[in-house]
Design a protein around this motif. Structure first.
Motif, mmCIF file in Angstrom:
data_model
loop_
_atom_site.group_PDB
_atom_site.id
_atom_site.type_symbol
_atom_site.label_atom_id
_atom_site.label_comp_id
_atom_site.label_asym_id
_atom_site.label_seq_id
_atom_site.Cartn_x
_atom_site.Cartn_y
_atom_site.Cartn_z
ATOM 1 N N THR A 1 0.890 -1.166 0.187
ATOM 2 C CA THR A 1 0.006 0.110 -0.194
ATOM 3 C C THR A 1 0.958 1.198 -0.031
ATOM 4 O OG1 THR A 1 -1.463 -1.149 1.144
ATOM 5 C CG2 THR A 1 -1.871 1.274 1.351
ATOM 6 N N VAL B 1 -6.417 9.988 -4.568
ATOM 7 C CA VAL B 1 -7.230 8.729 -3.992
ATOM 8 C C VAL B 1 -8.389 8.815 -4.652
ATOM 9 C CG1 VAL B 1 -8.590 7.946 -1.808
ATOM 10 C CG2 VAL B 1 -6.026 8.733 -1.784
ATOM 11 N N LEU B 2 -9.127 10.126 -4.671
ATOM 12 C CA LEU B 2 -10.613 10.290 -5.348
ATOM 13 C C LEU B 2 -10.425 9.680 -6.780
ATOM 14 C CD1 LEU B 2 -12.099 13.371 -4.021
ATOM 15 C CD2 LEU B 2 -12.582 11.161 -3.408
ATOM 16 N N VAL C 1 -16.923 0.453 -1.300
ATOM 17 C CA VAL C 1 -15.600 0.811 -0.691
ATOM 18 C C VAL C 1 -16.077 2.232 0.058
ATOM 19 C CG1 VAL C 1 -13.537 2.107 -1.220
ATOM 20 C CG2 VAL C 1 -13.900 -0.252 -2.378
ATOM 21 N N HIS D 1 -13.367 -6.557 -0.937
ATOM 22 C CA HIS D 1 -11.958 -7.009 -0.918
ATOM 23 C C HIS D 1 -11.331 -6.843 -2.185
ATOM 24 C CE1 HIS D 1 -8.606 -9.792 0.234
ATOM 25 N NE2 HIS D 1 -8.668 -10.335 -1.105
ATOM 26 N N ARG E 1 -10.852 -2.660 -2.752
ATOM 27 C CA ARG E 1 -9.934 -2.251 -1.843
ATOM 28 C C ARG E 1 -8.521 -2.400 -2.562
ATOM 29 N NH1 ARG E 1 -12.596 -4.153 3.917
ATOM 30 N NH2 ARG E 1 -13.471 -2.382 4.511
ATOM 31 N N LEU F 1 -8.134 -0.363 -5.654
ATOM 32 C CA LEU F 1 -7.661 0.997 -5.264
ATOM 33 C C LEU F 1 -6.255 0.990 -5.020
ATOM 34 C CD1 LEU F 1 -8.953 3.602 -4.645
ATOM 35 C CD2 LEU F 1 -9.096 2.966 -2.230
ATOM 36 N N ARG F 2 -5.558 0.186 -4.240
ATOM 37 C CA ARG F 2 -4.311 0.323 -3.760
ATOM 38 C C ARG F 2 -3.504 0.095 -5.170
ATOM 39 N NH1 ARG F 2 -6.178 -3.064 0.455
ATOM 40 N NH2 ARG F 2 -5.778 -5.112 -0.182
ATOM 41 N N LEU G 1 -3.552 3.318 -7.032
ATOM 42 C CA LEU G 1 -2.644 4.293 -6.207
ATOM 43 C C LEU G 1 -1.128 4.072 -6.108
ATOM 44 C CD1 LEU G 1 -4.900 4.726 -3.237
ATOM 45 C CD2 LEU G 1 -4.134 6.563 -4.939
ATOM 46 N N GLU H 1 -4.907 -10.328 3.701
ATOM 47 C CA GLU H 1 -5.903 -10.406 3.508
ATOM 48 C C GLU H 1 -6.986 -9.993 4.622
ATOM 49 O OE1 GLU H 1 -7.348 -12.269 0.783
ATOM 50 O OE2 GLU H 1 -5.368 -11.831 -0.134
ATOM 51 N N ASP I 1 -7.843 -5.390 6.469
ATOM 52 C CA ASP I 1 -8.877 -4.301 6.198
ATOM 53 C C ASP I 1 -10.141 -4.692 6.843
ATOM 54 O OD1 ASP I 1 -8.117 -2.112 4.321
ATOM 55 O OD2 ASP I 1 -7.789 -3.854 2.965
ATOM 56 N N GLU J 1 2.278 -1.940 6.779
ATOM 57 C CA GLU J 1 1.487 -2.174 5.856
ATOM 58 C C GLU J 1 0.166 -1.815 6.800
ATOM 59 O OE1 GLU J 1 1.327 -2.976 3.015
ATOM 60 O OE2 GLU J 1 -0.848 -3.174 2.501
ATOM 61 N N ALA K 1 -0.068 1.749 6.760
ATOM 62 C CA ALA K 1 -0.273 2.395 5.216
ATOM 63 C C ALA K 1 -1.745 2.412 5.179
ATOM 64 C CB ALA K 1 0.515 1.724 4.451
ATOM 65 N N ARG K 2 -2.315 1.278 5.457
ATOM 66 C CA ARG K 2 -3.726 0.959 5.039
ATOM 67 C C ARG K 2 -4.679 2.152 6.078
ATOM 68 N NH1 ARG K 2 -5.219 -4.962 3.121
ATOM 69 N NH2 ARG K 2 -3.364 -5.513 1.929
ATOM 70 N N LEU L 1 -4.407 5.080 4.122
ATOM 71 C CA LEU L 1 -5.012 5.048 3.151
ATOM 72 C C LEU L 1 -6.781 5.447 3.374
ATOM 73 C CD1 LEU L 1 -5.639 5.170 0.168
ATOM 74 C CD2 LEU L 1 -5.383 2.419 0.218
ATOM 75 N N THR M 1 -7.365 8.970 4.656
ATOM 76 C CA THR M 1 -7.144 9.725 3.063
ATOM 77 C C THR M 1 -8.312 9.903 2.520
ATOM 78 O OG1 THR M 1 -4.718 9.678 3.155
ATOM 79 C CG2 THR M 1 -5.735 10.769 1.364
ATOM 80 N N LEU M 2 -8.781 8.676 2.190
ATOM 81 C CA LEU M 2 -10.086 8.457 1.541
ATOM 82 C C LEU M 2 -11.150 8.964 2.045
ATOM 83 C CD1 LEU M 2 -11.485 6.960 -0.985
ATOM 84 C CD2 LEU M 2 -11.982 4.973 0.323
ATOM 85 N N ALA N 1 -10.730 12.953 1.927
ATOM 86 C CA ALA N 1 -11.036 13.397 0.409
ATOM 87 C C ALA N 1 -12.315 13.403 0.118
ATOM 88 C CB ALA N 1 -10.196 12.430 -0.374
ATOM 89 N N PHE N 2 -13.289 12.266 0.592
ATOM 90 C CA PHE N 2 -14.623 12.429 0.291
ATOM 91 C C PHE N 2 -15.347 13.248 0.860
ATOM 92 C CE2 PHE N 2 -18.593 10.351 -0.243
ATOM 93 C CZ PHE N 2 -18.558 9.483 -1.703
#
Lengths: 198, 303
Positions: A109, A118-119, A133, A162, A165, A168-169, A172, B8, B11, B39, B42-43, B46, B49-50, B53-54
């Motif tokens: 990621t 991201v958008l 998502v 799953h 996402r 998306l990664r 990005l 896996e 999230d 990781e 980072a997730r 992310l 940020t999402l 942003a939204f």
């Protein structure tokens, strides 16, 4: 035309409850409607229909449950009806599934991506994947609530989430590579495939 | 747990969708795996940020005007603002009263004015109401009645914008209807001597759209409230109207942000208009029923 004191109090209580529970979610509902419709007029129509329907059905809303999820359910049903009326076929779904299946490799990621990136990445996902998502990771609805809102099996929601996402990664990671931004394992750490899986 | 498993599941962990046991397995793996800790970070980043942003994207925000308009429309459509469905007798009564008000509009003013001369106050005449289709007239007439009451409250109590100068209640009582005399006393009687939140602002008789109203303006809860009394006895239509259940106030309309509640005696209708909430306005009207009805009935017996 005439209402007694008790009727007024009861009606006033119901409006107050609606005002407190449903109306605070108007901006959320609009954002999702706007994301779906990509058209402000259409999004406003959909938001309005959603809240009018919600007001009429508020006696069926179970107090204390997730009101936003309930509103999303109403919006999804209204939107589906509209789309059916416009004869938009669901064949797209199959194509989207196939696209999603092709995403096999998953890079680490990326970090440091911008909101705009991201958008943009989200927009590149098949629509049915964007939707789950957004509902899960932006609106923070549970998988079960999403399944109910979209009238879809829980398993379908989970697999779409799953894959969505993951896509998306991957998107990005492409932006990050272009800008020279590292992923979670940047900075001398070995790539994912040989990072010493335990 | 392997790194592949962790990736896996991570999230679902962030969505709080995993079983407690699975969470423990993840934590155990994280303790020994720096790559997966990165990781996870980072997730998490992310997702944040999402979300930001939204929720911050200008294109996705609703217009303030849209939000205000929708809210207002919903309020207007809410059960608290909707007319009740089955109120047959009262609706007919209202229709007749409203038809009366409509019928005595401009024509009534002109006729009364002509009869009484330019220096006197014009009052409602007694014109036959065409109620051949009362059901169809109910909505329009009710709206017109509410509009009249609200308009008088606004034009007289709030903006002092009447075409004719009001006269005192005593003068109106002597010249037109004894019920207007000391109407302010009857209204203020509900508060009692120790009620601090009920202040008399003005009392007079005024004409709006040809209808004479005894008008008592009070301040309640920081708001101006109009108590409007009008005589219904002169209309032939009243004789055909079913008897209205008096003795309690009813909330009858909401218009342009004002609430209207009403009650009646055999010969008079009383309207309470304000920009209080519906329940508050109705509560105030209910408190006026006893003293004002008693006052009006005494006057009706004398007449």
């Amino acid at each position: 035309m005439f209402k007694s004191v008790r009727q007024v109090e009861r009606a006033g209580d119901e409006w107050t409850a609606f005002e407190q529970e449903a109306l605070p979610h108007m901006a959320y509902v609009f954002r999702v409607a706007m994301w779906r419709a990509r058209d402000r007029v259409e999004a406003e129509d959909l938001t309005q229909e959603t809240f009018v329907q919600a007001l009429q059905s508020f006696h069926r809303y179970e107090r204390g449950t997730n009101c936003r999820a309930w509103l999303m359910t109403i919006m999804h049903h209204l939107d589906s009806k509209r789309r059916r009326a416009k004869s938009k076929l669901q064949l797209v779904g199959d194509a989207e599934e196939r696209i999603a299946e092709t995403v096999a490799f998953e890079p680490p990621t990326p970090q440091g991506v911008t909101e705009d990136e991201v958008l943009r990445a989200l927009e590149r996902l098949p629509r049915s994947y964007q939707e789950v998502v957004v509902l899960a990771d932006v609106e923070e609805m549970s998988y079960k609530e999403i399944a109910e809102a979209l009238d879809a099996p829980l398993g379908t929601v989970m697999s779409r989430l799953h894959r969505g996402r993951k896509m998306l990664r991957v998107e990005l990671a492409g932006y990050a590579r272009e800008r020279g931004i590292g992923g979670a394992e940047a900075g001398g750490i070995l790539p994912a495939a040989s990072a010493g899986e335990s | 747990m392997h790194c592949r498993d962790f990736r896996e599941l991570v999230d679902s962990y962030l969505s709080d969708e995993l079983l407690v046991e699975t969470n423990h397995d993840l934590f155990a793996h994280l303790e020994s795996c720096a790559a997966c800790r990165r990781e996870l970070a980072a997730r998490r980043e992310l997702r944040a940020t999402l979300k930001t942003a939204f929720t911050r994207a200008v294109d996705l925000q609703p217009r303030a005007e849209f939000v205000a308009r929708l809210r207002s429309e919903l309020r207007a459509q809410s059960p608290g603002a909707k007319p009740a469905s089955a109120a047959g007798r009262r609706a007919v009564w209202l229709a007749l009263a409203a038809c009366l008000l409509l019928a005595v509009g401009a024509f009534g003013v002109r006729e009364a004015w002509r009869r009484q001369g330019a220096q006197s106050l014009s009052v409602a005449g007694s014109h036959t109401v065409d109620n051949s289709s009362p059901a169809a007239a109910v909505t329009l007439a009710a709206n017109a009645l509410a509009e009249s009451a609200v308009s008088d409250h606004r034009n007289c109590a709030l903006t002092h914008n009447l075409e004719e100068e009001p006269i005192s209640l005593e003068e109106a009582g002597e010249r037109y209807d004894p019920a207007y005399s000391d109407l302010d006393g009857a209204v203020m009687a509900q508060a009692g001597p120790t009620e601090p939140d009920f202040e008399l602002i003005e009392a007079h008789a005024c004409v709006f759209k040809g209808r004479l109203f005894g008008h008592v303006i009070v301040k309640h809860d920081g708001r101006l409230v109009s108590v409007l009394v009008t005589d219904l006895a002169q209309t032939p239509a009243k004789a055909n109207a079913p008897e209205f259940s008096s003795g309690r106030a009813m909330s009858c309309s909401q218009l342009a942000g004002y609430q209207v509640a009403c009650f009646e005696t055999p010969r008079h209708a009383v309207f309470v208009v304000s920009d209080l909430g519906e329940a508050e306005n109705l509560k105030l009207a209910s408190s006026l029923v006893s003293p004002v009805s008693a006052h009006l009935k005494r006057a009706e017996r004398r007449a």
